[in-house]
Design a protein around this motif. Sequence first.
Motif, short mmCIF file in Angstrom:
data_model
loop_
_atom_site.label_atom_id
_atom_site.label_comp_id
_atom_site.label_asym_id
_atom_site.label_seq_id
_atom_site.Cartn_x
_atom_site.Cartn_y
_atom_site.Cartn_z
N ASP A 159 -6.11 -6.10 -23.39
CA ASP A 159 -4.68 -5.89 -23.20
C ASP A 159 -4.23 -6.75 -22.03
N PRO A 160 -3.31 -7.71 -22.22
CA PRO A 160 -2.89 -8.58 -21.11
C PRO A 160 -2.16 -7.85 -20.00
N ARG A 161 -1.79 -6.58 -20.26
CA ARG A 161 -1.12 -5.80 -19.22
C ARG A 161 -2.11 -5.04 -18.33
N THR A 162 -3.41 -5.26 -18.54
CA THR A 162 -4.42 -4.60 -17.72
C THR A 162 -4.16 -4.86 -16.24
N ARG A 163 -4.10 -3.80 -15.45
CA ARG A 163 -3.72 -3.92 -14.06
C ARG A 163 -4.93 -4.16 -13.15
N LEU A 164 -4.63 -4.59 -11.93
CA LEU A 164 -5.64 -4.60 -10.89
C LEU A 164 -5.90 -3.16 -10.44
N THR A 165 -7.07 -2.94 -9.88
CA THR A 165 -7.43 -1.62 -9.40
C THR A 165 -8.09 -1.74 -8.04
N MET A 166 -7.61 -0.96 -7.07
CA MET A 166 -8.31 -0.81 -5.79
C MET A 166 -8.29 0.66 -5.42
N MET A 167 -9.43 1.17 -5.00
CA MET A 167 -9.57 2.58 -4.66
C MET A 167 -9.95 2.68 -3.18
N PRO A 168 -9.00 2.95 -2.30
CA PRO A 168 -9.36 3.09 -0.88
C PRO A 168 -10.35 4.21 -0.62
N GLY A 169 -10.25 5.30 -1.37
CA GLY A 169 -11.17 6.42 -1.18
C GLY A 169 -10.62 7.45 -0.20
N ALA A 170 -11.06 8.69 -0.34
CA ALA A 170 -10.54 9.80 0.45
C ALA A 170 -10.74 9.62 1.96
N PRO A 171 -11.91 9.16 2.43
CA PRO A 171 -12.07 9.00 3.89
C PRO A 171 -11.06 8.03 4.49
N ALA A 172 -10.83 6.88 3.81
CA ALA A 172 -9.86 5.91 4.31
C ALA A 172 -8.45 6.47 4.27
N GLU A 173 -8.13 7.18 3.22
CA GLU A 173 -6.78 7.75 3.09
C GLU A 173 -6.53 8.80 4.16
N GLN A 174 -7.54 9.62 4.45
CA GLN A 174 -7.39 10.64 5.48
C GLN A 174 -7.24 10.01 6.86
N HIS A 175 -8.06 8.99 7.14
CA HIS A 175 -7.98 8.30 8.42
C HIS A 175 -6.59 7.69 8.63
N THR A 191 -0.07 -5.77 10.34
CA THR A 191 -1.51 -5.74 10.09
C THR A 191 -2.06 -7.16 10.14
N GLY A 192 -3.35 -7.26 10.34
CA GLY A 192 -4.02 -8.55 10.37
C GLY A 192 -5.51 -8.36 10.49
N ALA A 193 -6.24 -9.38 10.13
CA ALA A 193 -7.70 -9.32 10.20
C ALA A 193 -8.16 -9.35 11.66
N PRO A 194 -9.38 -8.84 11.93
CA PRO A 194 -9.93 -8.90 13.29
C PRO A 194 -10.41 -10.30 13.63
N ASP A 195 -9.46 -11.23 13.70
CA ASP A 195 -9.74 -12.64 13.91
C ASP A 195 -8.83 -13.13 15.03
N VAL A 203 4.60 -0.79 14.87
CA VAL A 203 3.25 -0.22 14.85
C VAL A 203 2.27 -1.36 14.62
N ASN A 204 1.44 -1.62 15.60
CA ASN A 204 0.50 -2.75 15.52
C ASN A 204 -0.88 -2.22 15.16
N LEU A 212 -8.40 -1.85 11.31
CA LEU A 212 -8.60 -1.22 10.01
C LEU A 212 -9.74 -1.88 9.25
N THR A 213 -10.51 -1.08 8.54
CA THR A 213 -11.40 -1.63 7.53
C THR A 213 -10.55 -2.06 6.34
N LEU A 214 -11.16 -2.74 5.40
CA LEU A 214 -10.41 -3.17 4.22
C LEU A 214 -9.91 -1.97 3.44
N LYS A 215 -10.73 -0.94 3.31
CA LYS A 215 -10.28 0.25 2.59
C LYS A 215 -9.14 0.95 3.33
N GLN A 216 -9.22 0.99 4.65
CA GLN A 216 -8.13 1.57 5.43
C GLN A 216 -6.86 0.74 5.31
N LEU A 217 -7.00 -0.58 5.32
CA LEU A 217 -5.83 -1.43 5.09
C LEU A 217 -5.22 -1.14 3.72
#
Length: 364
Positions: free
Chosen positions: A170-186, A237-241, A260-261, A266-271
Amino acid sequence: MHPVLKPDDAIDVMALRCILVIKLRHHGDVLLSGPVLSALKAAAPHTEIDALVYKDTRDMIELHPAMSQLHLIDRQWKKLGPVGQLRAEWQLIRTLKSRQYDLVVHLTEHNRGAWLIRLLKPRWSVGMEGDFGRFFAKTFTHRYPVIAGNRRHTVEIHLDALRRLGIQPDPRTRLTMMPGAPAEQHVAELLATHGVQAGRYIVVHPGSRWLFKCWPVEQTVAVCRQLQADGHTLVLTGAPDPAEAGMVNAVIAGLSQPVVNLQGQLTLKQLGAVIASARMLFGVDSAPMHMAAALGTPVVALFGPSGEIEWAPWQVKHRIITSDHPCRPCGRDGCGGGKVSDCLVQIGSQRVYAAIQDLLAECA
């Protein structure tokens, strides 16, 4: 060893039991390979689907609902010395061989994937067409075409690997990213300490690992000032660079109102969790732009040397802003190799602000 199939042979999806998808590239590239897993699971729900990526990109695909196991190659193995690296590589090969893959989908021109296919001996394998050497050419039972020149989206090119096998995704197939419960809570707790409510802020991510993709700081400041004047809360937001830290700090220094800086915190999941709760993400062509698309967050993105047809936010509401330079997209490291791209520099801040206002109104 199974005989090589004729070029027009479609595979029997009912004969599939275990599949490996290989994507050895950068963060955004790995995220854009997720629809291949989703499409395979939709076509063959009885199968187990694994992925093989670099360890530093794992957050882009970990917890994907279509994935059974995630296997990793650590770019730091080389620091273990010859014996240590060989031991780590051999353990990976043993683990992969134990899965007894029927199909391997290789989504880059990387010869490491071709070597693995030779070792794993799947019944079917598919890799890119192109002049990558005789070894690469003779490794696969199938090869899929790659239409270059910024004419098709990268997700579509990935899905061409499945079309080559006779699987019509299906060409409408979406991207998927799952931050996960620990990242969401943080992130929920972090935003609360700043007095920021979910859904009530705009993420501004001005940086990119590639400096030639970045917009000048003064233009970013001008847009942020207008957004703050409209009453919007901004989360930067920005990378630790060091380069991205300098860019974010320069933006903050140009503003009279607080932001808010969260740069470098943030980790990638937290971002991902921060982006998921935002009204919108504003930035340039970068991995966080693709993360926003995967999380269903509207995006306003600036494109200069990179091509918007190939890399645009996928299946999400967005606005893309480009210049009318006839030389773009060139893919070069800035004009004359100087890390600065005229096609980005000459995009005015008022155009960007207007695009943000337009998208906010559409999503209200």
